[in-house]
Write a protein that holds these residues in place. Structure first.
Motif, PDB file in Angstrom:
ATOM      1  N   ALA A 114       0.840  -1.199   0.000  1.00 27.04           N
ATOM      2  CA  ALA A 114       0.000   0.000   0.000  1.00 27.04           C
ATOM      3  C   ALA A 114       0.876   1.251   0.000  1.00 27.04           C
ATOM      4  CB  ALA A 114      -0.907  -0.005   1.222  1.00 27.04           C
ATOM      5  N   ARG A 115       0.423   2.258  -0.728  1.00 29.35           N
ATOM      6  CA  ARG A 115       1.095   3.547  -0.712  1.00 29.35           C
ATOM      7  C   ARG A 115       0.124   4.621  -1.162  1.00 29.35           C
ATOM      8  NH1 ARG A 115       5.659   3.582  -5.483  1.00 29.35           N
ATOM      9  NH2 ARG A 115       5.559   5.825  -5.207  1.00 29.35           N
ATOM     10  N   GLU A 116       0.458   5.831  -0.856  1.00 34.19           N
ATOM     11  CA  GLU A 116      -0.380   6.966  -1.232  1.00 34.19           C
ATOM     12  C   GLU A 116      -0.339   7.158  -2.749  1.00 34.19           C
ATOM     13  OE1 GLU A 116      -2.344   8.888   0.797  1.00 34.19           O
ATOM     14  OE2 GLU A 116      -1.839   7.344   2.259  1.00 34.19           O
ATOM     15  N   PRO A 117      -1.391   7.759  -3.318  1.00 31.16           N
ATOM     16  CA  PRO A 117      -1.363   8.060  -4.750  1.00 31.16           C
ATOM     17  C   PRO A 117      -0.136   8.908  -5.090  1.00 31.16           C
ATOM     18  CG  PRO A 117      -3.559   8.396  -3.872  1.00 31.16           C
ATOM     19  CD  PRO A 117      -2.654   8.154  -2.696  1.00 31.16           C
ATOM     20  N   LEU A 118       0.364   8.722  -6.292  1.00 29.74           N
ATOM     21  CA  LEU A 118       1.550   9.426  -6.764  1.00 29.74           C
ATOM     22  C   LEU A 118       1.186  10.207  -8.019  1.00 29.74           C
ATOM     23  CD1 LEU A 118       4.691   9.843  -6.770  1.00 29.74           C
ATOM     24  CD2 LEU A 118       4.789   7.795  -8.228  1.00 29.74           C
ATOM     25  N   THR A 119       1.486  11.489  -8.028  1.00 32.59           N
ATOM     26  CA  THR A 119       1.239  12.312  -9.211  1.00 32.59           C
ATOM     27  C   THR A 119       2.557  12.515  -9.940  1.00 32.59           C
ATOM     28  OG1 THR A 119      -0.624  13.423  -8.174  1.00 32.59           O
ATOM     29  CG2 THR A 119       0.386  14.533 -10.054  1.00 32.59           C
ATOM     30  N   THR A 134      -2.255  11.018 -11.976  1.00 31.70           N
ATOM     31  CA  THR A 134      -2.194  10.511 -10.611  1.00 31.70           C
ATOM     32  C   THR A 134      -2.392   9.005 -10.654  1.00 31.70           C
ATOM     33  OG1 THR A 134      -3.011  12.572  -9.684  1.00 31.70           O
ATOM     34  CG2 THR A 134      -3.222  10.607  -8.311  1.00 31.70           C
ATOM     35  N   ASN A 165      -3.022   5.542  -8.727  1.00 35.59           N
ATOM     36  CA  ASN A 165      -3.646   5.020  -7.514  1.00 35.59           C
ATOM     37  C   ASN A 165      -3.177   3.581  -7.317  1.00 35.59           C
ATOM     38  OD1 ASN A 165      -5.606   7.269  -6.886  1.00 35.59           O
ATOM     39  ND2 ASN A 165      -6.069   6.836  -9.027  1.00 35.59           N
ATOM     40  N   THR A 205      -4.157  -2.644  -3.529  1.00 38.76           N
ATOM     41  CA  THR A 205      -3.564  -3.887  -3.022  1.00 38.76           C
ATOM     42  C   THR A 205      -4.540  -5.068  -3.009  1.00 38.76           C
ATOM     43  OG1 THR A 205      -4.129  -3.260  -0.765  1.00 38.76           O
ATOM     44  CG2 THR A 205      -1.934  -2.642  -1.546  1.00 38.76           C
TER      45      THR A 205
END
Length: 182
Positions: free
Chosen positions: A82-87, A92, A94, A97
């Motif tokens: 799991a990780r935060e969204p990356l722009t 972006t 998403n 998992t």
């Protein structure tokens, strides 16, 4: 609801990447002429992309190398971590998992009537094995690698029958669209 489409470029001998998986210049050496609009039509039909996590793990995703040139559609990354969204650039990503089945289900729901593209070797094979893929769109370039990363390597399922929907051949590229028979 839209379809799930594997959409990839490959060499004549079935490889989607050279052995080092970093040199992508070969994709840009051959351009379709105006009689081959299949790639553009596929892009216009898209509402979401599902891709694997490998390029993110290896920090290979840059604003210069985005799916579909940065076409602003939903991006879902199948991952175990799991990780935060990356722009990156205008997109972006998403990170989901829940496994490929849930990711594709979510992507289809979010894309609505538009299609979902699957990009990447592992994700494509998993989608085919699980019966989640509706179509394959392949652009075959006039190059032979001899080794590298194959689109289809070892499927752990029965043979998958395909129906050819469309084929366009130009001087540089052969584009093919197949429906998965169920």
């Amino acid at each position: 609801m839209g379809k799930v489409v594997i959409h990839l470029t490959m060499s004549l001998d079935g490889f989607i990447a050279k052995p080092n998986e970093e040199d992508w210049d070969w994709i840009f050496k051959h351009e379709a002429d105006e009689s081959d609009d299949m790639g553009n039509r596929v892009m216009q039909e898209l509402g979401a992309v599902v891709l694997g996590n490998k390029d993110f793990r290896n920090n290979n995703v840059t604003a210069d190398a985005l799916p579909y040139g940065g076409l602003q559609i939903l991006q879902f990354v199948v991952t175990h971590n799991a990780r935060e969204p990356l722009t990156v650039g205008p997109l972006t990503f998403n990170f989901i998992t829940d496994g490929i089945e849930k990711v594709i289900e979510k992507a289809k729901k979010e894309a609505g009537a538009k299609n979902v593209a699957i990009l990447g070797h592992s994700i494509a094979q998993q989608g085919l094995e699980l019966g989640l893929v509706d179509e394959l769109v392949l652009h075959v370039y006039p190059v032979i690698f001899g080794n590298g990363l194959r689109l289809i390597d070892h499927l752990g399922c029965q043979p998958i029958e395909l129906e050819r929907i469309e084929i366009i051949s130009t001087t540089q590229i052969t584009s093919m669209r197949f429906r998965v028979n169920r």
